[in-house]
Design an enzyme around this catalytic site. Structure first.
Site, PDB file in Angstrom:
ATOM      1  N   HIS A 208       0.990  -0.952  -0.232  1.00  0.00           N
ATOM      2  CA  HIS A 208      -0.007  -0.062   0.008  1.00  0.00           C
ATOM      3  C   HIS A 208       0.498   1.188   0.023  1.00  0.00           C
ATOM      4  CE1 HIS A 208      -3.518   2.674   1.771  1.00  0.00           C
ATOM      5  NE2 HIS A 208      -2.336   3.176   1.357  1.00  0.00           N
ATOM      6  N   ARG A 291      -9.176  14.214   2.235  1.00  0.00           N
ATOM      7  CA  ARG A 291      -8.654  14.780   3.730  1.00  0.00           C
ATOM      8  C   ARG A 291      -7.368  14.895   4.111  1.00  0.00           C
ATOM      9  NH1 ARG A 291      -8.793  10.066   6.439  1.00  0.00           N
ATOM     10  NH2 ARG A 291      -9.353   8.088   5.448  1.00  0.00           N
ATOM     11  N   VAL A 294      -4.643  10.451   8.598  1.00  0.00           N
ATOM     12  CA  VAL A 294      -4.006   9.968  10.685  1.00  0.00           C
ATOM     13  C   VAL A 294      -2.318  10.260   9.794  1.00  0.00           C
ATOM     14  CG1 VAL A 294      -3.613   7.892  12.042  1.00  0.00           C
ATOM     15  CG2 VAL A 294      -5.713   8.207  10.825  1.00  0.00           C
TER      16      VAL A 294
HETATM   17  P1  ADP Z   1      -7.728   4.887   5.731  1.00  0.00           P
HETATM   18  O1  ADP Z   1      -9.896   5.112   5.601  1.00  0.00           O
HETATM   19  O2  ADP Z   1      -7.657   4.956   4.178  1.00  0.00           O
HETATM   20  O3  ADP Z   1      -7.431   3.580   6.235  1.00  0.00           O
HETATM   21  P2  ADP Z   1      -7.660   6.312   7.977  1.00  0.00           P
HETATM   22  O4  ADP Z   1      -6.586   5.686   8.399  1.00  0.00           O
HETATM   23  O5  ADP Z   1      -6.741   8.155   8.093  1.00  0.00           O
HETATM   24  O6  ADP Z   1      -7.323   6.130   6.621  1.00  0.00           O
HETATM   25  O7  ADP Z   1      -7.929   6.948   8.130  1.00  0.00           O
HETATM   26  C1  ADP Z   1      -9.347   7.966   9.323  1.00  0.00           C
HETATM   27  C2  ADP Z   1     -10.033   7.640  10.321  1.00  0.00           C
HETATM   28  O8  ADP Z   1     -11.023   7.547   9.942  1.00  0.00           O
HETATM   29  C3  ADP Z   1     -10.225   5.899  10.833  1.00  0.00           C
HETATM   30  O9  ADP Z   1     -10.168   6.063  11.937  1.00  0.00           O
HETATM   31  C4  ADP Z   1     -10.822   5.381  10.744  1.00  0.00           C
HETATM   32  O10 ADP Z   1     -11.605   4.726  10.980  1.00  0.00           O
HETATM   33  C5  ADP Z   1     -12.259   6.582  10.117  1.00  0.00           C
HETATM   34  N1  ADP Z   1     -12.817   6.105   8.130  1.00  0.00           N
HETATM   35  C6  ADP Z   1     -12.371   6.252   7.681  1.00  0.00           C
HETATM   36  N2  ADP Z   1     -13.385   6.791   6.475  1.00  0.00           N
HETATM   37  C7  ADP Z   1     -14.605   6.737   7.154  1.00  0.00           C
HETATM   38  C8  ADP Z   1     -15.998   6.654   7.064  1.00  0.00           C
HETATM   39  N3  ADP Z   1     -15.540   6.678   5.397  1.00  0.00           N
HETATM   40  N4  ADP Z   1     -16.647   7.152   7.777  1.00  0.00           N
HETATM   41  C9  ADP Z   1     -16.121   6.880   9.290  1.00  0.00           C
HETATM   42  N5  ADP Z   1     -14.756   6.803   9.614  1.00  0.00           N
HETATM   43  C10 ADP Z   1     -14.037   6.506   8.321  1.00  0.00           C
HETATM   44  P1  ADP Z   2     -10.064   2.198   2.935  1.00  0.00           P
HETATM   45  O1  ADP Z   2     -11.840   3.428   2.206  1.00  0.00           O
HETATM   46  O2  ADP Z   2     -11.613   1.051   3.674  1.00  0.00           O
HETATM   47  O3  ADP Z   2      -9.381   2.828   3.092  1.00  0.00           O
HETATM   48  P2  ADP Z   2      -9.737   1.001   0.542  1.00  0.00           P
HETATM   49  O4  ADP Z   2      -9.621   0.829  -0.603  1.00  0.00           O
HETATM   50  O5  ADP Z   2      -8.416   2.440   0.726  1.00  0.00           O
HETATM   51  O6  ADP Z   2     -10.262   1.003   1.380  1.00  0.00           O
HETATM   52  O7  ADP Z   2      -8.323  -0.197   0.547  1.00  0.00           O
HETATM   53  C1  ADP Z   2      -8.013  -1.108   2.680  1.00  0.00           C
HETATM   54  C2  ADP Z   2      -6.788  -1.920   2.381  1.00  0.00           C
HETATM   55  O8  ADP Z   2      -7.582  -2.740   1.313  1.00  0.00           O
HETATM   56  C3  ADP Z   2      -5.528  -1.816   1.366  1.00  0.00           C
HETATM   57  O9  ADP Z   2      -4.549  -0.717   2.120  1.00  0.00           O
HETATM   58  C4  ADP Z   2      -5.368  -2.433   0.707  1.00  0.00           C
HETATM   59  O10 ADP Z   2      -4.384  -3.324   1.734  1.00  0.00           O
HETATM   60  C5  ADP Z   2      -6.229  -3.576   0.883  1.00  0.00           C
HETATM   61  N1  ADP Z   2      -7.243  -3.432  -0.842  1.00  0.00           N
HETATM   62  C6  ADP Z   2      -7.486  -2.399  -1.499  1.00  0.00           C
HETATM   63  N2  ADP Z   2      -8.488  -3.475  -2.650  1.00  0.00           N
HETATM   64  C7  ADP Z   2      -7.058  -4.543  -3.012  1.00  0.00           C
HETATM   65  C8  ADP Z   2      -6.701  -5.144  -3.711  1.00  0.00           C
HETATM   66  N3  ADP Z   2      -7.884  -4.944  -4.934  1.00  0.00           N
HETATM   67  N4  ADP Z   2      -6.083  -5.758  -3.910  1.00  0.00           N
HETATM   68  C9  ADP Z   2      -5.285  -6.051  -2.325  1.00  0.00           C
HETATM   69  N5  ADP Z   2      -5.735  -5.894  -1.796  1.00  0.00           N
HETATM   70  C10 ADP Z   2      -6.959  -4.716  -1.505  1.00  0.00           C
HETATM   71 MG    MG Z   3      -8.146   3.959   2.086  1.00  0.00          MG
END
Ligand code: ADP
Ligand code: ADP
Ligand code: MG
Length: 462
Positions: A208, A291, A294
């Site tokens: 990632h 946004r 973290v």
């Molecule tokens: P990512 O979403 O890529 O994991 P972060 O780790 O920066 O990014 O997430 C920030 C915080 O906000 C985390 O504590 C996560 O649980 C929360 N969070 C992220 N996206 C959402 C969302 N769409 N609704 C509610 N909480 C969210």
């Molecule tokens: P979120 O909005 O919850 O942060 P992401 O789309 O950023 O969701 O995906 C969260 C995590 O899930 C990624 O950091 C990665 O580890 C895993 N992931 C997401 N999409 C894929 C994929 N197509 N193949 C493998 N791992 C994935």
């Molecule tokens: Mg993400």
């Protein structure tokens, strides 16, 4: 410059925003739920207003309550932090309608990037590589089955509105898809009030890698380098670092350019993050987080740029005061998220009262936390208790500094993942670097074995 900012969040990010405002001479108004009356951000803000009961839906997510307080307190800006309303396009629009500056991108940009399935489509058209999968949302199970057949199993079903690793399910074959569909849909409904899903080909053991973006209102968009956030549990980040190790200059430049292109494609303004999966030398757009993130602190440590200060400047209409060629990456930074959770019990959250607390310090160490001796971490919100960041001249120095920090860190009152993170920092695969997102799953048993003594590890590791 904005004069008076409402901080529509809690915890360490509320404190982080407060600090940036203070340094710019901007007044701060904090809000808090009934569960947070004794929280540190409340004590430190210029003014603080209770906005409702503990439940986030009745307080930190209450758009009406936040706007009412902002107007009554004479605020000209609202900083949403991360989580809560930070990626809510309607809230951004509502702020604009009230004549209050939402410190973030426009509602329209959030809408374009916020639907992850729609964003994939947009990025594909803008020439940014995306993983094979749905074009737009999947209309039905049958539609998802067809896409999965086309791209080949295994696939992931992902929530269009997803965030924080929620609403994602792996699916290895057609027989398993309907059940995974139902599970992902239910979780997405519960977390995001939207059950819209899409299909993405699962990339096996990717890294990632994400790129930090800054864009102003005057057409300038720059990137501030990359971060590696591959150390994850349940698709949620635990340890992050900057810069990502082992990228060739060509790959690094291509990812930076793709991130800038992604931001421009949605008409972005403010600080944002473009997340990619890296598979060998190929990278794929995953999502754009509209946004502050973290893990923004590791980028601040290696660039010397205060990202929240930049958010405030951009929202005030000022042009970026750094150009792409001014961005210079110095050394290496690592962040450990210290959560109130028990790694041995499947990372079960277990917040409580802080009976004793000591944070590490020293050169190149940064602590972002709202904890203090005797405070109570309420059970209603995120389990993030503190972020410990360490900066060194190179990766190994940063690792060694972080180990020292975790040795020094003491928290009594509830379990945390600090010892677990300490084990990660000694793991040969982590020390070697370039781990995939499967690292934690692959090494969980040995990482949970805290019985080995520190000096034994010192002996057989760098
Ligand atoms: P990512 O979403 O890529 O994991 P972060 O780790 O920066 O990014 O997430 C920030 C915080 O906000 C985390 O504590 C996560 O649980 C929360 N969070 C992220 N996206 C959402 C969302 N769409 N609704 C509610 N909480 C969210
Ligand atoms: P979120 O909005 O919850 O942060 P992401 O789309 O950023 O969701 O995906 C969260 C995590 O899930 C990624 O950091 C990665 O580890 C895993 N992931 C997401 N999409 C894929 C994929 N197509 N193949 C493998 N791992 C994935
Ligand atoms: Mg993400």
């Amino acid at each position: 410059m904005l004069k008076r900012v409402l901080i529509a969040n809690r915890g360490e990010i509320a404190l982080r925003v407060l600090r940036a405002c203070r340094e710019l001479g901007v007044d701060t108004v904090a809000v808090y739920s009934e569960a947070d009356a004794e929280a540190l951000h409340v004590h430190l803000a210029g003014e603080a207003v209770c906005i409702g009961p503990a439940r986030a839906a009745d307080s930190y997510l209450s758009q009406d309550a936040l706007l009412t307080v902002a107007k009554a307190a004479g605020c000209d800006g609202i900083h949403p932090g991360y989580g809560f309303l930070s990626e809510n396009a309607d809230f951004a629009d509502a702020c604009a309608e009230e004549g209050i500056t939402f410190i973030g991108p426009s509602g329209s940009a959030i809408r374009k990037a916020g639907s992850k399935s729609a964003a994939r489509d947009l990025m594909r058209k803008a020439g940014v590589p995306v993983t094979p999968g749905s074009a737009g949302p999947a209309a039905s199970v049958e539609d998802a089955l067809q896409t999965a057949e086309e791209v080949g199993y295994p696939v992931l079903l992902k929530a269009s509105a997803g965030g924080g690793g929620r609403g994602i399910r792996r699916c290895d074959n057609a027989e398993a898809l309907p059940a995974a569909w139902a599970e992902a849909k239910a979780e997405a409904m519960a977390c995001f009030s939207s059950g819209e899903l899409y299909v993405e080909k699962l990339v096996e053991r990717p890294r990632h890698i994400e790129v930090q973006i800054l864009a102003d209102r005057h057409g300038n968009t720059i990137h501030l380098g990359d971060r590696d956030c591959s150390i994850q549990r349940r698709n949620q980040k635990l340890i992050e670092e900057a810069p990502a190790q082992g990228l060739t200059p060509e790959l690094r430049a291509a990812m930076g350019e793709a991130a800038v292109k992604a931001a421009q494609a949605v008409g972005y303004e403010g600080a944002g993050t473009v997340e990619f999966l890296l598979d060998g030398g190929h990278f794929y757009f995953m999502e754009m987080n509209t946004r502050i993130q973290v893990e923004h602190g590791v980028t601040e440590m290696v660039t010397g740029v205060d990202l929240v200060r930049q958010q405030l400047r951009i929202a005030s209409g000022l042009p970026l005061d750094i150009a792409q060629e001014d961005v210079c990456i110095q050394g290496h930074a690592i962040e450990c998220r210290i959560n109130a959770e028990n790694p041995a019990a499947d990372f079960l959250p277990c917040p409580g009262k802080v009976e004793f607390l000591h944070f590490p310090g020293g050169t190149g160490v940064r602590i972002d936390s709202c904890l203090y001796n005797g405070c109570i971490m309420p059970p209603y919100y995120d389990s993030l208790a503190a972020k410990i960041l360490a900066h060194g001249a190179n990766r190994l120095e940063a690792i060694r500094k972080m180990r020292r920090c975790l040795e020094e860190f003491t928290l009594e009152g509830f379990p945390t993942n600090a010892d677990f993170s300490y084990e990660i920092l000694y793991h040969p695969a982590f020390v070697r670097g370039r781990c995939s997102t499967a690292f934690l799953e692959d090494h969980l048993p040995e990482l949970l074995d805290f019985s080995r003594r520190v000096h034994e590890k010192e002996a057989d590791s760098v």
